[in-house]
Design an enzyme around this catalytic site. Sequence first.
Site, PDB file in Angstrom:
ATOM      1  N   ARG A  68       0.848  -1.193   0.000  1.00 27.43           N
ATOM      2  CA  ARG A  68       0.000   0.000   0.000  1.00 27.43           C
ATOM      3  C   ARG A  68       0.881   1.238   0.000  1.00 27.43           C
ATOM      4  O   ARG A  68       2.088   1.158   0.156  1.00 27.43           O
ATOM      5  CB  ARG A  68      -0.974  -0.017   1.189  1.00 27.43           C
ATOM      6  CG  ARG A  68      -0.337  -0.537   2.435  1.00 27.43           C
ATOM      7  CD  ARG A  68      -0.248   0.276   3.650  1.00 27.43           C
ATOM      8  NE  ARG A  68      -0.326   1.675   3.529  1.00 27.43           N
ATOM      9  CZ  ARG A  68       0.745   2.487   3.605  1.00 27.43           C
ATOM     10  NH1 ARG A  68       1.983   2.003   3.740  1.00 27.43           N
ATOM     11  NH2 ARG A  68       0.597   3.780   3.542  1.00 27.43           N
ATOM     12  N   GLY A  69       0.176   2.390  -0.133  1.00 27.68           N
ATOM     13  CA  GLY A  69       0.921   3.633  -0.303  1.00 27.68           C
ATOM     14  C   GLY A  69       1.074   3.831  -1.805  1.00 27.68           C
ATOM     15  O   GLY A  69       1.492   2.899  -2.513  1.00 27.68           O
ATOM     16  N   ALA A  70       0.743   5.046  -2.270  1.00 20.13           N
ATOM     17  CA  ALA A  70       0.644   5.264  -3.711  1.00 20.13           C
ATOM     18  C   ALA A  70       1.882   4.816  -4.505  1.00 20.13           C
ATOM     19  O   ALA A  70       1.771   4.014  -5.446  1.00 20.13           O
ATOM     20  CB  ALA A  70       0.315   6.726  -3.967  1.00 20.13           C
ATOM     21  N   ARG A 101      -7.516  -0.583  -6.948  1.00 20.67           N
ATOM     22  CA  ARG A 101      -7.765   0.583  -6.090  1.00 20.67           C
ATOM     23  C   ARG A 101      -7.836   1.828  -6.975  1.00 20.67           C
ATOM     24  O   ARG A 101      -6.975   2.020  -7.832  1.00 20.67           O
ATOM     25  CB  ARG A 101      -6.654   0.753  -5.022  1.00 20.67           C
ATOM     26  CG  ARG A 101      -6.621  -0.359  -3.997  1.00 20.67           C
ATOM     27  CD  ARG A 101      -5.723  -0.030  -2.812  1.00 20.67           C
ATOM     28  NE  ARG A 101      -6.372   0.882  -1.881  1.00 20.67           N
ATOM     29  CZ  ARG A 101      -5.718   1.491  -0.874  1.00 20.67           C
ATOM     30  NH1 ARG A 101      -4.425   1.300  -0.725  1.00 20.67           N
ATOM     31  NH2 ARG A 101      -6.368   2.279  -0.046  1.00 20.67           N
ATOM     32  N   GLN A 117      -2.583   2.906   9.776  1.00 24.27           N
ATOM     33  CA  GLN A 117      -1.265   2.966   9.121  1.00 24.27           C
ATOM     34  C   GLN A 117      -0.268   3.799   9.926  1.00 24.27           C
ATOM     35  O   GLN A 117       0.934   3.543   9.905  1.00 24.27           O
ATOM     36  CB  GLN A 117      -1.393   3.560   7.711  1.00 24.27           C
ATOM     37  CG  GLN A 117      -2.086   2.678   6.702  1.00 24.27           C
ATOM     38  CD  GLN A 117      -3.564   2.957   6.625  1.00 24.27           C
ATOM     39  OE1 GLN A 117      -4.179   3.400   7.584  1.00 24.27           O
ATOM     40  NE2 GLN A 117      -4.162   2.687   5.480  1.00 24.27           N
ATOM     41  N   ASP A 174      -2.108  10.803  -2.689  1.00 28.44           N
ATOM     42  CA  ASP A 174      -2.427   9.720  -3.625  1.00 28.44           C
ATOM     43  C   ASP A 174      -2.720  10.227  -5.026  1.00 28.44           C
ATOM     44  O   ASP A 174      -2.615   9.480  -5.996  1.00 28.44           O
ATOM     45  CB  ASP A 174      -3.620   8.916  -3.104  1.00 28.44           C
ATOM     46  CG  ASP A 174      -3.184   8.051  -1.945  1.00 28.44           C
ATOM     47  OD1 ASP A 174      -3.053   8.585  -0.825  1.00 28.44           O
ATOM     48  OD2 ASP A 174      -2.908   6.859  -2.176  1.00 28.44           O
ATOM     49  N   ASN A 200      -5.503  12.436  -0.135  1.00 29.69           N
ATOM     50  CA  ASN A 200      -4.632  11.616   0.718  1.00 29.69           C
ATOM     51  C   ASN A 200      -5.537  10.900   1.716  1.00 29.69           C
ATOM     52  O   ASN A 200      -6.763  11.061   1.707  1.00 29.69           O
ATOM     53  CB  ASN A 200      -3.582  12.488   1.416  1.00 29.69           C
ATOM     54  CG  ASN A 200      -2.510  11.650   2.108  1.00 29.69           C
ATOM     55  OD1 ASN A 200      -1.981  10.703   1.520  1.00 29.69           O
ATOM     56  ND2 ASN A 200      -2.202  11.943   3.352  1.00 29.69           N
ATOM     57  N   LYS A 201      -4.922  10.113   2.563  1.00 30.20           N
ATOM     58  CA  LYS A 201      -5.667   9.305   3.533  1.00 30.20           C
ATOM     59  C   LYS A 201      -6.746  10.097   4.245  1.00 30.20           C
ATOM     60  O   LYS A 201      -6.527  11.248   4.615  1.00 30.20           O
ATOM     61  CB  LYS A 201      -4.658   8.722   4.541  1.00 30.20           C
ATOM     62  CG  LYS A 201      -5.232   7.876   5.624  1.00 30.20           C
ATOM     63  CD  LYS A 201      -6.091   6.738   5.140  1.00 30.20           C
ATOM     64  CE  LYS A 201      -5.432   5.812   4.140  1.00 30.20           C
ATOM     65  NZ  LYS A 201      -6.384   4.928   3.418  1.00 30.20           N
TER      66      LYS A 201
HETATM   67  O1  MRU Z   1      -4.733   3.316   1.970  1.00 31.41           O
HETATM   68  P1  MRU Z   1      -3.240   3.519   1.938  1.00 31.41           P
HETATM   69  O2  MRU Z   1      -2.551   3.003   3.141  1.00 31.41           O
HETATM   70  O3  MRU Z   1      -2.645   3.014   0.643  1.00 31.41           O
HETATM   71  O4  MRU Z   1      -3.083   5.105   1.947  1.00 31.41           O
HETATM   72  C1  MRU Z   1      -1.798   5.643   1.863  1.00 31.41           C
HETATM   73  C2  MRU Z   1      -1.765   7.116   1.920  1.00 31.41           C
HETATM   74  O5  MRU Z   1      -2.766   7.783   2.025  1.00 31.41           O
HETATM   75  C3  MRU Z   1      -0.411   7.759   1.746  1.00 31.41           C
HETATM   76  O6  MRU Z   1      -0.325   8.938   2.473  1.00 31.41           O
HETATM   77  C4  MRU Z   1      -0.181   8.061   0.262  1.00 31.41           C
HETATM   78  O7  MRU Z   1      -0.412   6.932  -0.505  1.00 31.41           O
HETATM   79  C5  MRU Z   1       1.180   8.583   0.014  1.00 31.41           C
HETATM   80  S1  MRU Z   1       2.431   7.369   0.260  1.00 31.41           S
HETATM   81  C6  MRU Z   1       3.925   8.104  -0.103  1.00 31.41           C
END
Ligand code: MRU
Length: 351
Positions: free
Chosen positions: A53-55, A96, A203, A244, A254-255
């Site tokens: 996970r994470g973009a 996603r 997270q 994201d 973002n999250k």
């Molecule tokens: O749902 P996730 O855990 O994939 O969400 C991640 C985030 O929101 C991060 O802040 C974003 O992807 C940036 S990661 C460098």
Amino acid sequence: MTDSILNTETVALDEEKCALVIIDQTKLPYSTELLTITDLKELWDAIYLLKVRGAPAIGVAAAIGIYVYTCSLNVSRYEDFAEAVEKACDYLNSSRPTAVNLSWALNRMRKVVTDHRGEDVTALKALLHDEALRVKEEDTAMCRSIGEYGLSLIKDGFGLLTHCNAGQLATSKYGTATAPMYLAHEKGYHIRVYCDETRPLLQGARLTAYELSSAGLDVTLLCDNMAGSLMQQGLIDAVFVGCDRVARNGDAANKIGTSVVATLAHYHHIPFYVCAPSSTIDLHTATGADIRIEQRPPEEVTEMWYQRRMAPQNIKVYNPAFDVTDHSLITAIITEKGICYPPYQFGEETL
Ligand code: MRU
């Protein structure tokens, strides 16, 4: 730092097995389990279930995943190969919707095939291999550079707040929002990092607090509703978050909860920085209103992490994975190319 989680690669290619290797992030921080993936459906599930996970990490995993898929693809005609890659990219892209890095990385893999129309399948496989590794290497370089620009905004003694995990676990290396923190720490700055736990999937607690503390940083964990209290006390000097998808006008998804932190920071006159590799800036999206926000299962709110369900049966649940922070709340957007200040107008020339 010998036993740090940072010594294990978040996303890697096992050349010998032609397999994607990821840290199963759903198991952190209790155990570091590596998953070896060769199957497209398994990768789709791993992305959807947030094992990776994470973009940026999703993008890198998808690129390597496409190469891995072609390793066992037994076709010899260009047309059949191209059609199979196209379908595989469409399939992974459906896992996603919000992080643009996924389609960005998949489009790079598609382009390799379309740019070499008619070429031999073995040669195409080698080109896909190289492109996947380039996506990964470039991600590491982008994060490092974001870290250097971000560092220029940090002073010794600063208290920094972050939300979710935009750390090494969300990228190939360094992270985006955490990269300036790692570099500040390396430089000997005494910084305090505050991590929002980040409901509902935690997270911040499971990943950011874990990776930063294992690297020796001074980390304090807080529940998502506690940031205002820290800001009132003057303990936060700046907020660094990842993203994201950034729209052309600077609106940043973002999250979920990020926009709340941005609003609080604005009220308290605290700089709010969004760290965005160019792979996260989407020139096809004009404003945040055009960003599709992923909705997640209600059980993540009502049951996950609890021994017993903690909410009434059949209660309606609101569970978007992301929100959009309005560009007016963002002090600066830090990319690998530099620090962008308002008014934001991203175009080809800025990437
Ligand atoms: O749902 P996730 O855990 O994939 O969400 C991640 C985030 O929101 C991060 O802040 C974003 O992807 C940036 S990661 C460098």
